[in-house]
Design an enzyme around this catalytic site. Structure first.
Site, short mmCIF file in Angstrom:
data_model
loop_
_atom_site.label_atom_id
_atom_site.label_comp_id
_atom_site.label_asym_id
_atom_site.label_seq_id
_atom_site.Cartn_x
_atom_site.Cartn_y
_atom_site.Cartn_z
CG ASN A 13 7.28 5.17 -2.36
OD1 ASN A 13 6.93 4.26 -1.86
ND2 ASN A 13 7.77 5.05 -3.80
CD GLN A 46 6.99 1.72 -5.88
OE1 GLN A 46 6.81 2.72 -5.43
NE2 GLN A 46 8.43 1.07 -5.70
CG ASN A 67 9.51 -2.21 -8.08
OD1 ASN A 67 8.77 -1.46 -7.16
ND2 ASN A 67 10.39 -3.21 -7.52
CB CYS A 76 3.82 -1.12 -3.04
SG CYS A 76 4.30 0.46 -2.96
N GLY A 77 3.98 -0.82 0.70
CA GLY A 77 3.21 -0.25 1.74
C GLY A 77 2.71 1.56 1.57
CG HIS A 163 12.32 -5.21 3.16
ND1 HIS A 163 12.45 -4.04 2.66
CD2 HIS A 163 11.00 -5.60 3.06
CE1 HIS A 163 11.39 -3.58 2.11
NE2 HIS A 163 10.38 -4.44 2.24
CG ASN A 194 12.76 -4.00 -1.39
OD1 ASN A 194 12.55 -3.12 -2.30
ND2 ASN A 194 11.87 -5.17 -1.32
CD GLU A 212 10.97 1.48 -2.75
OE1 GLU A 212 10.18 0.38 -3.30
OE2 GLU A 212 10.28 2.51 -2.69
CB CYS A 221 10.61 2.05 1.20
SG CYS A 221 10.09 0.31 1.02
N GLY A 222 7.42 2.16 2.71
CA GLY A 222 6.53 1.70 3.59
C GLY A 222 6.93 0.32 4.11
CB THR A 223 7.30 -2.89 2.67
OG1 THR A 223 8.09 -2.72 1.33
CG2 THR A 223 5.78 -3.07 2.13
N GLY A 224 9.79 -1.12 3.59
CA GLY A 224 10.98 -0.97 4.34
C GLY A 224 11.00 -0.33 5.82
#
Length: 276
Positions: A13, A46, A67, A76-77, A163, A194, A212, A221-224
């Protein structure tokens, strides 16, 4: 004037990280899209801009995220993990405090080029996501995409960004590239969403792909990953700690008893350059 940047990635990512702590940088949506363009620009999922923190708040830097479609986002994780590594390298410390639109995030060293980030508490109320109408976010009572592989009710989690997580029997057979963009803009999600596709391997391991919002299918995707673990644990499909296996590699996610979600994974620098 030219401005230095670093190209970084977290599990593939990828990010363009711009230094703006000494001189302001306020990119337009067109400029973000030009930088992110993989054919004519630098290319990234990003754009990240480091800004000076407000004095006296105990923060190392203020960070903003866009984005690749030019839309500014709150969290954004993987990007936060990369920024945390940069700040800790600069200070020589083992912790960094990062101010984002989603609030303060806390990064710490977890090994050689490994960073843990306290992503805070997940938002689980339908208004936190947000949704257009009241729903049980543990299992939505709504058909988001008419496909038998997505028949199981998905869950919703906010990790500073929205999410939705579908649980699938076979991740390789899931219609990620078709369902992803359709669900992203479903009317139930007024700020778009997401879209995660999660296959639970066992109680400590989840295979995950994420479409995303504003960026499309990414390597990680960290937050995902955080959202998928929370959504799975809420339904007792996994324990509260699990390894998330993404196309770009693995993240360790822990939903602690104090309700905070901790994400641990690598950060890498690809190259340095200057924006024209």
């Amino acid at each position: 004037m030219s401005r230095p940047f670093l190209k970084m990635n977290g599990l593939g990512n990828d990010f363009v990280v711009v230094e703006a702590r000494s001189a302001p940088f306020q990119p337009t949506a067109d400029e973000v899209r030009a930088i992110a363009d993989r054919t004519s620009g630098i290319g990234c999922d990003q754009l990240i801009v480091l800004e000076p923190p407000e004095p006296g708040e105990g923060v190392d830097a203020r960070v903003r995220f866009w984005n690749s479609d030019g839309e500014e986002i709150s969290a954004c994780g993987n990007g936060t993990r990369c920024v945390g590594w940069l700040l800790m390298q600069a200070t020589g410390q083992d912790q960094a405090v990062i101010e984002t639109k989603a609030g303060k995030l806390y990064a710490s060293r977890a090994g050689e080029r490994l960073v843990s980030v306290d992503m805070g508490r997940p938002g689980l109320d339908w208004r936190d996501i947000p949704l257009a109408r009241e729903q049980d976010t543990r299992a939505l009572d709504a058909t988001l995409y008419p496909d038998a592989s997505l028949a199981t009710a998905p869950g919703c989690v906010s990790m500073g960004n929205p999410h939705v997580v579908f649980f699938v029997a076979d991740i390789d057979a899931a219609p990620v590239n078709v369902a992803g963009p359709m669900v992203e803009h479903h009317p139930l999600f007024p700020e778009a969403v997401n879209v995660g596709f999660a296959q639970v391997i066992d109680r400590g391991r989840i295979r995950l792909k994420v479409w995303e919002r504003g960026a499309g299918l990414t390597q990680a995707c960290g937050t995902g990953a955080c959202a998928a673990l929370v959504a799975a644990a809420r339904r007792d499909l996994t324990d509260r700690t699990a390894v998330l296996v993404l196309d770009g590699g693995e993240l360790l996610i822990e939903w602690r008893d104090d309700d905070h979600v901790i994400m641990t994974g690598p950060a890498a620098v690809d190259f340095a350059g200057e924006l024209p």
